[in-house]
Design an enzyme around this catalytic site. Structure first.
Site, mmCIF file in Angstrom:
data_model
loop_
_atom_site.group_PDB
_atom_site.id
_atom_site.type_symbol
_atom_site.label_atom_id
_atom_site.label_comp_id
_atom_site.label_asym_id
_atom_site.label_seq_id
_atom_site.Cartn_x
_atom_site.Cartn_y
_atom_site.Cartn_z
ATOM 1 N N ARG A 122 32.735 14.804 19.887
ATOM 2 C CA ARG A 122 33.133 16.279 19.794
ATOM 3 C C ARG A 122 33.342 16.384 18.184
ATOM 4 O O ARG A 122 33.166 17.425 17.560
ATOM 5 C CB ARG A 122 34.282 16.610 20.599
ATOM 6 C CG ARG A 122 34.108 16.416 22.074
ATOM 7 C CD ARG A 122 35.112 16.728 23.000
ATOM 8 N NE ARG A 122 35.816 17.697 22.832
ATOM 9 C CZ ARG A 122 37.174 17.873 23.581
ATOM 10 N NH1 ARG A 122 37.468 16.962 24.323
ATOM 11 N NH2 ARG A 122 37.779 18.945 23.106
ATOM 12 N N ASP A 154 37.192 13.263 28.876
ATOM 13 C CA ASP A 154 38.230 14.093 28.996
ATOM 14 C C ASP A 154 38.050 15.242 29.822
ATOM 15 O O ASP A 154 37.372 15.485 30.364
ATOM 16 C CB ASP A 154 38.601 14.574 27.458
ATOM 17 C CG ASP A 154 39.219 13.582 26.557
ATOM 18 O OD1 ASP A 154 40.005 13.053 27.112
ATOM 19 O OD2 ASP A 154 38.898 13.788 25.380
ATOM 20 N N TYR A 204 25.640 9.913 24.780
ATOM 21 C CA TYR A 204 26.170 11.224 25.162
ATOM 22 C C TYR A 204 25.354 12.387 24.835
ATOM 23 O O TYR A 204 24.438 12.432 23.818
ATOM 24 C CB TYR A 204 27.551 11.549 24.172
ATOM 25 C CG TYR A 204 28.688 10.751 24.797
ATOM 26 C CD1 TYR A 204 29.404 11.231 25.922
ATOM 27 C CD2 TYR A 204 28.807 9.375 24.309
ATOM 28 C CE1 TYR A 204 30.573 10.443 26.311
ATOM 29 C CE2 TYR A 204 29.911 8.611 24.748
ATOM 30 C CZ TYR A 204 30.967 9.257 25.666
ATOM 31 O OH TYR A 204 31.948 8.511 26.305
ATOM 32 N N ARG A 218 36.516 6.896 29.461
ATOM 33 C CA ARG A 218 37.429 8.020 30.167
ATOM 34 C C ARG A 218 37.049 9.338 29.579
ATOM 35 O O ARG A 218 37.518 9.723 28.648
ATOM 36 C CB ARG A 218 38.947 7.645 29.442
ATOM 37 C CG ARG A 218 39.474 6.338 30.154
ATOM 38 C CD ARG A 218 40.737 6.197 29.407
ATOM 39 N NE ARG A 218 41.027 4.522 29.904
ATOM 40 C CZ ARG A 218 42.277 4.028 29.568
ATOM 41 N NH1 ARG A 218 43.038 5.049 28.767
ATOM 42 N NH2 ARG A 218 42.570 2.933 29.895
#
Lengths: 256, 256
Positions: A205, A59, A118, A57
């Site tokens: 992050r 963001d 990522y 999911r």
């Protein structure tokens, strides 16, 4: 006897620029999300209700070059090549289906995944990168990429990453394995690439936010060890903005 | 006697990603425009009302790497370096002030201009360029860049460009001089660069729309001559979308 299965399981690889969307996950209207766009488009093309499951999911404001989703279809009349083309022509410019393929009935985009990669892009300069607005984290000062790299390698391995999870992380088991954590300088950008078997909420992050504090000289690279030891979110850096983040790849067993 | 002038004339060079804006020109609220953003920010920094004049009114979705604007200020306490920095920190990520300088009282961003350069980027491929969504014109098929170039060079010179102006063009004199019209292939993109002494409404986008028809083989490069001869908009191609267009440079006499 009819040996044809009652339905087929279709795996999509999806790319998107998430700047204009409220993330991947379906939300109440009128919030626009990637999952809703993909589902609505699949329904239009397949002409029956479809439930699309994503691997992760992302963001609001986060991008993807290789998000994965799957759905079941009882419509055997649409070939995969036609499905991809029909979806791409109906999806907006900032969402694309990269590939569509048949996968075994048991394949589940999220539960079958054994890892994800990522990428996070930082633009460390007083010059504003307007062409890349929404796609990079604009940091106003220069950063020491080598110090960031020395911090990043300390993340590799199996650790309890609770200190890098934003509060609200629901999972009990916060142990994950990071296979790769690189910091590279590319064309004036600093690119952080992280591959792991799974990620906690906001983990990439929060890792990047901590590496930026190291890169600007507030902390030494060993700060990473401290966050891994104390498992205290307050020891890590701030959550880096979504702009720079992209889900590059979802890894599955081979063969599926 | 006080010899200090009552006001100073400040020239700004501005870059923006126009995807999120309703063009340059001030509109009624709540329509968000670049001019309003620049003006509001200049007012905040200079602490007095400001009227910002732009060199050209880019349409909704059109970008700039070198838009020019000027405004008068009676506030002499803000140095130019501080002005640029203060504006950039207050402007959103997709708008940047590249430079701020003092110019003669008579300088007018639009009326003093002797020419402009625009760039138009086309992505000719079945693969959707999601990372460049809003910044390129995605054309689904390949294009013959050499044919487009042969069409483009026919535009160079002084011609009546009425056939390339979208109806609604108010100006009586539709004669303009094009100094340069290049078609280049760069990293999978086709980049059209046009420099001229002035442009009619939608002229670059209509030129590109016509070159795309040439590039896909519908028309020969000599079609350009026909549009210049008939001056009939219906002989030209469709208006290319705003996404690919960027105002690269505004040209002024040297010295000003």
């Amino acid at each position: 006897m009819n040996d044809q299965p009652a339905r087929r399981n279709i795996k999509l690889v999806i790319a998107y620029n998430g700047a204009a969307y409220h993330g991947w996950q379906r939300q109440r209207e009128p919030l626009d999300t990637i999952q809703q766009r993909i589902e609505q488009t699949a329904v239009t093309v397949m002409k029956h209700p479809v439930a699309v499951r994503g691997a992760g999911r992302t963001d609001a404001g986060v991008h993807a070059a290789g998000q994965v989703a799957n759905f079941y279809s009882t419509n055997f009349s649409v070939p995969l090549f036609g499905l991809r083309r029909a979806m791409n022509s109906r999806l907006p410019n900032d969402i694309a289906v990269i590939s569509a393929e048949h996968v075994p009935e048991s394949f589940h985009a999220s539960l079958s995944a054994i890892g994800k990669t990522y990428r996070y892009r930082i633009w460390p300069s007083p010059a504003k990168p307007v062409e890349l607005a929404g796609q990079v984290y604009h940091y106003w000062r220069t950063l020491d990429a080598e110090a960031m790299r020395l911090g990043a390698v300390r993340l590799i391995g199996t650790h309890d990453f609770r200190g890098f999870a934003t509060s609200g992380e629901q999972r009990e088991n916060t142990v994950r394995t990071i296979f790769r954590c690189d910091v590279a300088e590319q064309g004036g950008q600093i690119v952080v690439t992280v591959q792991g078997d799974g990620f906690l909420y906001n983990m990439v992050r929060n890792i990047v936010g901590t590496l930026v504090e190291i890169g600007r000289g507030r902390w030494a690279p060993s700060r990473i060890d401290r966050v891994l030891a104390t498992r205290d979110r307050r020891d890590a850096g701030p959550t880096a903005p979504p702009d720079g983040l992209s889900m590059i790849c979802v890894h599955y067993p081979d063969p599926l």
